[in-house]
Design an enzyme around this catalytic site. Structure first.
Site, mmCIF file in Angstrom:
data_model
loop_
_atom_site.group_PDB
_atom_site.id
_atom_site.type_symbol
_atom_site.label_atom_id
_atom_site.label_comp_id
_atom_site.label_asym_id
_atom_site.label_seq_id
_atom_site.Cartn_x
_atom_site.Cartn_y
_atom_site.Cartn_z
ATOM 1 N N LYS A 39 44.413 38.877 23.758
ATOM 2 C CA LYS A 39 45.723 39.304 24.281
ATOM 3 C C LYS A 39 46.709 39.515 23.134
ATOM 4 C CE LYS A 39 44.760 36.598 28.402
ATOM 5 N NZ LYS A 39 44.968 35.274 28.999
ATOM 6 N N ILE A 66 52.743 38.932 34.423
ATOM 7 C CA ILE A 66 53.972 39.140 33.632
ATOM 8 C C ILE A 66 53.979 40.575 33.107
ATOM 9 C CG2 ILE A 66 55.342 38.313 31.692
ATOM 10 C CD1 ILE A 66 53.669 35.733 31.724
ATOM 11 N N GLY A 91 48.408 38.194 32.921
ATOM 12 C CA GLY A 91 48.373 38.344 34.377
ATOM 13 C C GLY A 91 49.538 39.103 34.963
ATOM 14 N N VAL A 99 40.313 39.515 41.303
ATOM 15 C CA VAL A 99 41.358 40.532 41.110
ATOM 16 C C VAL A 99 41.134 41.741 42.026
ATOM 17 C CG1 VAL A 99 42.597 41.934 39.423
ATOM 18 C CG2 VAL A 99 41.591 39.758 38.700
ATOM 19 N N GLY A 125 39.934 24.705 39.292
ATOM 20 C CA GLY A 125 39.778 26.158 39.231
ATOM 21 C C GLY A 125 40.607 26.808 38.143
HETATM 22 N N1 LIG Z 1 40.936 36.200 37.540
HETATM 23 C C1 LIG Z 1 42.113 36.361 36.955
HETATM 24 O O1 LIG Z 1 43.069 35.649 37.246
HETATM 25 C C2 LIG Z 1 42.282 37.413 35.896
HETATM 26 C C3 LIG Z 1 43.537 37.550 35.269
HETATM 27 C C4 LIG Z 1 43.725 38.565 34.325
HETATM 28 C C5 LIG Z 1 42.665 39.397 34.015
HETATM 29 N N2 LIG Z 1 41.456 39.222 34.629
HETATM 30 C C6 LIG Z 1 40.382 40.136 34.266
HETATM 31 O O2 LIG Z 1 40.014 40.889 35.432
HETATM 32 C C7 LIG Z 1 38.634 41.204 35.394
HETATM 33 C C8 LIG Z 1 37.982 40.704 36.681
HETATM 34 O O3 LIG Z 1 38.165 39.297 36.766
HETATM 35 P P1 LIG Z 1 37.854 38.480 38.116
HETATM 36 O O4 LIG Z 1 38.427 37.130 37.889
HETATM 37 O O5 LIG Z 1 38.281 39.273 39.306
HETATM 38 O O6 LIG Z 1 36.270 38.387 38.040
HETATM 39 P P2 LIG Z 1 35.271 37.959 39.210
HETATM 40 O O7 LIG Z 1 35.981 37.246 40.290
HETATM 41 O O8 LIG Z 1 34.117 37.316 38.542
HETATM 42 O O9 LIG Z 1 34.798 39.382 39.793
HETATM 43 C C9 LIG Z 1 33.999 40.263 39.081
HETATM 44 C C10 LIG Z 1 33.515 41.345 40.016
HETATM 45 O O10 LIG Z 1 32.713 42.247 39.246
HETATM 46 C C11 LIG Z 1 31.465 42.432 39.911
HETATM 47 N N3 LIG Z 1 30.439 42.619 38.884
HETATM 48 C C12 LIG Z 1 30.146 41.801 37.859
HETATM 49 N N4 LIG Z 1 29.137 42.320 37.131
HETATM 50 C C13 LIG Z 1 28.808 43.483 37.736
HETATM 51 C C14 LIG Z 1 27.839 44.467 37.462
HETATM 52 N N5 LIG Z 1 27.001 44.366 36.434
HETATM 53 N N6 LIG Z 1 27.784 45.539 38.280
HETATM 54 C C15 LIG Z 1 28.621 45.653 39.342
HETATM 55 N N7 LIG Z 1 29.575 44.742 39.636
HETATM 56 C C16 LIG Z 1 29.653 43.677 38.843
HETATM 57 C C17 LIG Z 1 31.214 41.186 40.727
HETATM 58 O O11 LIG Z 1 30.367 41.524 41.810
HETATM 59 P P3 LIG Z 1 29.878 40.434 42.922
HETATM 60 O O12 LIG Z 1 31.156 39.932 43.561
HETATM 61 O O13 LIG Z 1 29.039 41.198 43.852
HETATM 62 O O14 LIG Z 1 29.169 39.357 42.134
HETATM 63 C C18 LIG Z 1 32.646 40.826 41.154
HETATM 64 O O15 LIG Z 1 32.977 41.493 42.343
HETATM 65 C C19 LIG Z 1 38.101 40.566 34.101
HETATM 66 O O16 LIG Z 1 38.124 41.508 33.081
HETATM 67 C C20 LIG Z 1 39.101 39.463 33.817
HETATM 68 O O17 LIG Z 1 39.164 39.135 32.446
HETATM 69 C C21 LIG Z 1 41.253 38.255 35.558
#
Ligand SMILES: NC(=O)c1ccc[n+]([C@@H]2O[C@H](COP(=O)([O-])OP(=O)(O)OC[C@H]3O[C@@H](n4cnc5c(N)ncnc54)[C@H](OP(=O)(O)O)[C@@H]3O)[C@@H](O)[C@H]2O)c1
Length: 432
Positions: free
Chosen positions: A207, A138, A136, A15, A189
């Site tokens: 949610k 929506i 997401g 994200v 994925g």
């Molecule tokens: N993915 C989706 O489609 C989606 C949809 C709706 C909501 N969300 C929400 O959006 C949020 C992010 O999701 P995502 O899918 O983008 O997750 P992600 O791809 O796993 O990315 C998480 C990011 O947070 C960083 N991170 C994790 N732990 C950390 C820590 N202790 N200190 C500093 N940085 C840290 C990671 O760093 P590194 O990259 O360096 O490891 C990474 O850049 C979550 O709350 C998720 O529920 C996601």
């Protein structure tokens, strides 16, 4: 043109990098719509050296994300790290305490701590927004907060987890069983390596609790959400449902009962072919809101992914840039009501019940006697062939409309029966 809105982004994964790409790709239109530029000032993630496919060189790298909250050159902190507690929550508290705006996609944190954060935001007159936390791309948070604001809502329900919807609709399409489709979802994925939160319904429950608070103007009560996942649903249930005119979907339902109590549940349900949710397949999400004047509204779209989720995050930033963030839960947090949890036993409806039973005489008689004694009226009963695991057979039935406590009582009468080879599965039939 007014001063730019200066943001810091914690989390540069799916994200976070999506937000950076969107801000770059749509810079001009965003500036026109927001009335000022939205500029990234600082970023943070765990690993500085990782190639993230976006140019981070214009931004300050912050080693400790908590430092973002104290920066004088930051107006809004955007949290895209995840986790209900831990660094994300510490950052949220610090940012709002410092009077900064706070935008997040973190449904787990909002479901558990949304009330505390909304109170902090109110005390510090700081905007707090989380459109991306539910479904997401929506715009359902805004849709409920603003679009349905003139209505008394009776029911909010929908398909809130793309992983489960992918698995169930692929089971339907291919005839495969749950475990195979979970593996396929992971390969494609659409499911995490640890899919527990998704397949057990917890993610959908997060949610739902958020939507219920917004739609009904009540304090979030995540603990009151009764939650069951999809791990017990078999290919045979799906075939059975199909023969009866239904598809199986994991549905989160929040309903305001006549006595002012709020029933919140996430369960696999049988959805009639003609219902709009039956056509929602793959990782798509959909939310239905029923308003007393608007009637039934359907919000549908991509429930996850970098681009749709970034779209929701940046929509919040535009609102903040315009000074139009509004109350995060539709009414000021100190005016949110508290609804007692509804009693699921009082729900009147029809249910699909599937038994896995020993293949011997007298089994059906025992089941139907328990139903009769508990006051459950059977509309149809289907006995299926032998289970491939051994001597068990599947018996499925659909009940006439009645109170749910009768079904619970019937199953209690059957508990411990030597004729039952597994715990029965009950799936409600979604009312139109
Ligand atoms: N993915 C989706 O489609 C989606 C949809 C709706 C909501 N969300 C929400 O959006 C949020 C992010 O999701 P995502 O899918 O983008 O997750 P992600 O791809 O796993 O990315 C998480 C990011 O947070 C960083 N991170 C994790 N732990 C950390 C820590 N202790 N200190 C500093 N940085 C840290 C990671 O760093 P590194 O990259 O360096 O490891 C990474 O850049 C979550 O709350 C998720 O529920 C996601």
């Amino acid at each position: 043109m007014a001063e730019p809105l200066r943001i810091a982004i914690a989390g540069l994964g799916t994200v976070g990098t999506g937000v950076i790409r969107l801000l770059d790709a749509n810079r001009e239109v965003l500036e026109r719509r927001a009335g000022r530029a939205i500029e990234v000032v600082a970023v943070n993630a765990r690993e500085r050296a990782k190639d993230r496919g976006v140019d981070l060189s214009p931004f300050a790298w912050v080693d400790d994300m908590q430092a973002m909250a104290a920066r004088s050159d930051v107006d809004v902190v955007v949290e895209l790290v995840g986790g209900s507690d831990g660094p994300a929550l510490t950052l949220a508290r610090a940012a709002l305490d410092a009077g900064k705006g706070f935008v997040t996609a973190n449904k787990a944190m909002v479901a558990h701590h949304g009330m505390e954060l909304a109170e902090l935001a109110a005390i510090n007159s700081a905007p707090f927004a989380f459109e991306a936390a539910v479904a997401g791309g929506i715009p359902v948070v805004k849709g409920l907060r603003e679009g349905t604001a003139a209505n008394a809502l009776t029911r909010i329900y929908g398909i809130l987890n793309g992983t489960c919807n992918y698995i169930l609709s692929e089971m339907e399409r291919t005839g495969a069983d749950f475990d195979d489709m979970l593996r396929a979802a992971q390969e494609q994925g659409f499911a995490e390596a640890d899919p527990t939160f998704d397949i057990e319904g917890v993610d959908a429950a997060h949610k739902l609790a958020i939507l219920a608070a917004i739609g009904f103007g009540t304090r979030i009560d995540f603990e009151a959400v009764r939650c069951a996942g999809i791990t017990q649903v078999t290919a045979s249930d799906i075939a059975q449902a199909d023969a009866l005119g239904y598809v199986v979907r994991l549905v989160g339902i929040a309903s305001m009962e006549g006595d002012g109590r709020l029933l919140q549940r996430v369960r696999p349900c049988l959805v009639p072919f003609r219902h709009p949710l039956a056509a929602v397949t793959g990782p798509t999400n959909a939310v239905v809101a029923e308003g007393d004047f608007s009637g039934r509204l359907l919000f549908q779209g991509a429930g996850a992914g970098d681009r749709p989720t970034a779209s929701a995050v940046v929509a919040d930033l535009i609102d903040i840039a315009r000074g139009q963030a509004g109350a995060p839960f539709s009414v000021p947090v100190d005016q949110l009501g508290s609804a007692e949890p509804g009693d699921p036993g009082e729900r009147r409806g029809r249910d699909y019940i599937r038994f896995t039973v020993a293949d011997r005489p007298g089994v059906l008689a025992e089941i139907t006697a328990a139903m009769r004694d508990a006051g459950v009226s059977i509309e149809s009963l289907i006995q299926r062939g032998r289970d491939h695991d051994g001597g068990a057979v599947q018996v499925a039935m659909v009940t006439h409309e009645g109170p749910e406590h009768c079904v619970t009582e019937a199953l209690a009468l059957l508990e411990g029966s030597a004729n039952l080879a597994a715990r029965p599965l009950v799936m409600p039939i979604l009312k139109d």
